[in-house]
Design a protein around this motif. Structure first.
Motif, mmCIF file in Angstrom:
data_model
loop_
_atom_site.group_PDB
_atom_site.id
_atom_site.type_symbol
_atom_site.label_atom_id
_atom_site.label_comp_id
_atom_site.label_asym_id
_atom_site.label_seq_id
_atom_site.Cartn_x
_atom_site.Cartn_y
_atom_site.Cartn_z
ATOM 1 N N THR A 103 6.348 1.436 10.012
ATOM 2 C CA THR A 103 5.010 1.326 10.559
ATOM 3 C C THR A 103 4.691 -0.134 10.574
ATOM 4 O O THR A 103 3.876 -0.585 11.261
ATOM 5 C CB THR A 103 4.007 2.175 9.821
ATOM 6 N N ASN A 104 5.283 -0.931 9.596
ATOM 7 C CA ASN A 104 4.752 -2.159 9.437
ATOM 8 C C ASN A 104 5.841 -2.818 8.551
ATOM 9 O O ASN A 104 6.321 -2.562 7.584
ATOM 10 C CB ASN A 104 3.474 -2.734 8.925
ATOM 11 N N SER A 105 6.246 -4.366 8.634
ATOM 12 C CA SER A 105 7.356 -4.969 8.028
ATOM 13 C C SER A 105 6.837 -6.533 8.065
ATOM 14 O O SER A 105 6.416 -7.060 9.086
ATOM 15 C CB SER A 105 8.693 -4.967 8.633
ATOM 16 N N LYS A 151 12.007 8.921 9.397
ATOM 17 C CA LYS A 151 11.111 7.972 8.770
ATOM 18 C C LYS A 151 11.220 6.731 9.729
ATOM 19 O O LYS A 151 12.153 6.142 10.214
ATOM 20 C CB LYS A 151 11.215 7.472 7.366
ATOM 21 N N LYS A 152 9.994 6.102 10.195
ATOM 22 C CA LYS A 152 9.807 5.109 10.880
ATOM 23 C C LYS A 152 9.189 3.964 10.189
ATOM 24 O O LYS A 152 8.601 4.228 9.163
ATOM 25 C CB LYS A 152 9.115 5.558 12.100
ATOM 26 N N LEU A 158 6.811 2.617 5.454
ATOM 27 C CA LEU A 158 7.379 3.412 6.272
ATOM 28 C C LEU A 158 6.158 4.465 6.724
ATOM 29 O O LEU A 158 4.944 4.531 6.087
ATOM 30 C CB LEU A 158 8.404 4.067 5.674
ATOM 31 N N SER A 159 6.628 5.226 7.848
ATOM 32 C CA SER A 159 5.706 6.288 8.123
ATOM 33 C C SER A 159 5.334 7.517 7.337
ATOM 34 O O SER A 159 4.217 8.261 7.489
ATOM 35 C CB SER A 159 6.642 7.006 9.287
ATOM 36 N N ASP A 160 6.092 7.629 6.186
ATOM 37 C CA ASP A 160 5.484 8.631 5.257
ATOM 38 C C ASP A 160 4.704 7.898 4.091
ATOM 39 O O ASP A 160 4.289 8.643 3.268
ATOM 40 C CB ASP A 160 6.638 9.148 4.571
ATOM 41 N N SER A 190 8.243 -3.772 3.607
ATOM 42 C CA SER A 190 8.052 -2.461 4.676
ATOM 43 C C SER A 190 7.383 -1.426 4.313
ATOM 44 O O SER A 190 7.569 -0.840 3.358
ATOM 45 C CB SER A 190 9.780 -2.277 4.958
ATOM 46 N N MET A 217 8.824 -2.901 14.210
ATOM 47 C CA MET A 217 7.738 -1.958 14.183
ATOM 48 C C MET A 217 8.077 -0.743 14.995
ATOM 49 O O MET A 217 8.318 -0.782 16.211
ATOM 50 C CB MET A 217 6.326 -2.602 14.453
ATOM 51 N N GLY A 218 7.821 0.660 14.547
ATOM 52 C CA GLY A 218 8.172 1.675 15.194
ATOM 53 C C GLY A 218 9.575 2.248 15.276
ATOM 54 O O GLY A 218 9.770 3.322 15.727
#
Length: 234
Positions: A20-22, A17-18, A33-35, A31, A56-57
């Protein structure tokens, strides 16, 4: 430390998982996450975020491992851990709804609960106000805690952000122990080993508005419009 053990337990859930925004708001940190999951924690404006401008990322696992050295960093780390903390089974509401007893102890930043099932309530406030005697409710500064015997104790997970959890656990004797609040995490093996019996968590039903509320400086009252409480027994 308990936070290190929580990270180790949730490592599998973090993998792949990454971020994507925080966003670090004035009251809360969030935060995404990519899921698609969203995690929220309390913001404690103490320290510096060593990954500012770089989150981010990034891999979620890397972020939580690096951001543990001060309360501001832990605000971000706990929001990520909160995002991957999925309760497999749960009840709607608060575990205090089903509990009663003589003394209830609360530990947090000006914590409040709605219950009339305890004879007395003692609040240890992390904001360290003057002692107040409000009838059956007594408010004390957290700095005054030396030892306490409680039938039930609620440690709000802002203690994980502040780094107070172990200190509290060493100073209390309790029959029923609950981890609660916005920053709460579900790491059952770790929490059971520290004596926790219940975990209460805040879930969002409108992730977009909850995230924007945090980023735009929203209060707990404003965030509550997009959340609901759940809990589970460990």
């Amino acid at each position: 430390m308990i936070l290190d053990e929580i990270i180790n337990e949730l490592r599998f859930a973090l993998k792949g998982k990454k971020i994507t925004n925080s966003c670090i708001g004035v009251a809360f940190t969030a935060s995404l996450l990519s899921d698609g999951s969203l995690g929220i924690s309390h913001t404690i404006l103490d320290g510096e975020n060593s990954m500012s401008g770089e989150i981010m990322g990034k891999e979620a696992e890397e972020v939580v491992e690096k951001l543990t050295s001060n309360p501001l960093e832990r605000s971000v780390a706990l929001s990520v851990l909160n995002a991957v903390s999925v309760l497999p089974t749960f009840e709607r509401g608060d575990p205090l709804d089903i509990m009663e007893g003589n003394k209830l102890c609360l530990f947090g930043y000006s914590p409040t609960v709605e219950t009339n099932k305890f004879s007395s309530i003692i609040i240890y406030d992390f904001r360290n106000p003057e002692t107040q005697n409000l009838g059956k409710v007594i408010v004390k500064p957290y700095s005054s805690l030396t030892s306490e015997i409680c039938n039930t104790a609620v440690i709000f997970a802002s203690a994980l952000v502040a780094g107070y959890t172990e200190s509290i656990l060493k100073r209390i004797s309790v029959d029923h122990l609950i981890l609660s609040g916005v920053s709460s995490v579900y790491a059952p093996s770790t929490l059971r080993s520290y004596g926790f019996e219940y975990v209460s968590k805040v879930e969002t039903f409108d992730k977009f508005r909850a995230f924007r509320t945090v980023c735009e400086g929203g209060s707990g009252r404003q965030l509550a419009k997009y959340t609901y409480k759940i809990y589970t027994k460990l």
